[in-house]
Design a protein around this motif. Structure first.
Motif: not given
Length: 489
Positions: A98-105
């Motif tokens: 998720l962090a790699d795709r900037n959706i680690d929210k």
């Protein structure tokens, strides 16, 4: 009317998770700079603490509270512990992805926790109303998580399909519940069981209601003929979300099937077993045959999951033979064992896809596993364990899961069902062994070393080794499933 204060003690874990969901929502709002890490940490801490609370509040006997809407029993406690475990592992596997795709929210972890709460309510429901509320809480969180990558048209499409078909299935289930209520005059499982046993229910209305209930359960398990959403959603959702969909919700759906069909409508077993027979055969046949043609790993595992859930349904339909319930415990515990084994195997299989994925690259195709043995012999071995186990090759947990269900089916006299299941399992072994062949005998397209966080590597290794270890000593988990069911009624 006198208000009776309910006993909150058996529901301590559910109350704690609900409170922590509110805490995480507020903390993420007022601490935006550290919200991502804080939400993840608090969610994992909540799952661990909920497991300790569940263990501490186990009473070893069936306890009812909230006007008999809530039941605390060993089956519910065991499934809740497995749900905590699978959610915690799934969130750890998926965090880097998720962090790699900037959706680690932070909202992602809040949704995961609300989804967990919904599943907890489902497995402890003693009444159709909380069962439906828990189901919707889980489902709505899942729909949102599938569409979490708002920049991905594929994810949005998958979420829309899942939402529309899920809403239809929820409507069918709710309609079935209303018909059962109309026939029996109650929504409580024990009351329904008494009404059916005493033959005071309207049989025609009850049969129609039963058909709709089986349809709703089939959708949540993802089995034929309500499987249409499974391949598209598995492929379209971010892999971290697919991992979540493929694991814990299967346990909640199993609990829903047990509460509705076995606890509530056991005396109609000859009717719902016939329906489940068509569902099981269709799922095992279609799942294995369709998986052979897939080149996308997630779609292959989706069709594989359909066939595995068919085996779970086989266990559920083998409990009663000509009104004789002596086979019930063996059959239902084998189905429960299979569901737990499938969750453990799914965690590892989708965890391997996440391991090989990186920024700008999704390791979704079978060809992406080419030459994995040359890149990482250890993780090639772990993936081989997973594929062998899913294929039902001795001696892995998947083999004993299949064996226990087949033994229950043969004991119940459905020899032809066991033959079909074995033949389709042999055919299905092809697509699992194809992955092993690609890993060990094909030249890699990419020879770069695998980059992954240490915690992902360690936990994925432990996951793979657990599949092998539980295959060497499956009796403890089998006995635990049987005891949990036996002590729950």
């Amino acid at each position: 009317m006198n208000f009776v204060v309910p006993d909150f003690y058996p529901a301590a874990a559910e109350i704690f998770v609900a409170v922590m969901a509110l805490v995480i929502m507020l903390a993420s709002t007022f601490a935006r700079s550290i919200a991502r890490g804080l939400a993840y940490f608090l969610t994992q801490a909540t799952l661990i603490a909920a497991a300790f609370i569940t263990i501490y509040t186990m009473q070893g006997e069936v306890t009812y509270t909230f006007s008999n809407l809530f039941v605390s029993d060993l089956m519910g406690d065991f499934l809740k512990l497995m749900i905590y475990f699978s959610m915690a592992v799934a969130l750890l596997y998926g965090r880097g992805y998720l962090a790699d795709r900037n959706i680690d929210k932070p909202e992602y972890y809040l949704l995961a926790l609300l989804m967990t709460l919904g599943m907890m309510v489902m497995v402890t429901a003693n009444h159709m109303l909380p069962l439906y509320i828990g189901l919707e809480m889980m489902s709505l969180a899942l729909y949102t998580m599938v569409a979490f990558d708002r920049d991905s048209a594929r994810s949005t499409e998958a979420a829309m399909k899942y939402f529309v078909l899920g809403a239809l299935a929820s409507g069918l289930l709710l309609y079935g519940m209303s018909m059962v209520y109309g026939a029996t005059g109650t929504l409580e499982f024990e009351g329904i069981a008494q009404s059916v046993y005493q033959q005071v229910a309207n049989e025609t209305v009850l049969m129609f209601g039963l058909v709709f209930l089986v349809a709703g359960i089939s959708f949540k398990l993802g089995v034929v003929p309500f499987h249409m959403w499974v391949p598209d959603v598995y492929q379209g959702a971010p892999t971290a979300v697919t991992l979540v969909i493929a694991t814990a919700p299967k346990l909640a759906a199993f609990a829903m099937a047990v509460r509705l069909l076995i606890w509530g409508l056991f005396d109609l077993a000859e009717h719902w077993q016939t329906m489940l027979m068509f569902v099981a055969v269709g799922s095992i046949v279609l799942g294995n045959l369709a998986a052979i043609a897939q080149q996308n790993m997630k779609r292959m595992l989706a069709y594989s999951g359909i066939s595995h859930m068919g085996f779970v349904v086989l266990g559920l339909l083998a409990g009663v033979v000509n009104g004789d319930g002596h086979f019930a415990l063996n059959a239902y515990s084998s189905a429960m064992f299979y569901a737990v084994a499938y969750v453990i195997m799914s965690l590892a299989s989708f965890g391997m896809i996440i391991l090989l994925s990186r920024v700008g690259f999704e390791a979704e195709n079978i060809d992406d596993f080419k030459g994995l043995n040359k890149r990482s012999p250890w993780f090639a071995l772990m993936m081989m364990f997973v594929m062998f186990s899913m294929a039902g090759i001795p001696f892995f947990i998947g083999f004993f899961a299949k064996l226990s269900v087949l033994q229950a089916v043969v004991a119940a006299g459905y020899f032809w069902l066991a033959v079909v299941a074995v033949v389709m399992s042999v055919i299905g072994a092809f697509y699992y062994l194809r992955v092993v062949k690609v890993m060990y005998f094909d030249a890699p397209d990419d020879i770069s070393p695998i980059q992954a966080p240490a915690e992902l590597r360690v936990l994925l290794s432990a996951n793979g080794l657990a599949i092998a270890a539980l295959g060497l000593a499956p009796q403890m988990l089998m006995s635990l499933c049987a005891y949990a069911l036996l002590a729950s009624r």
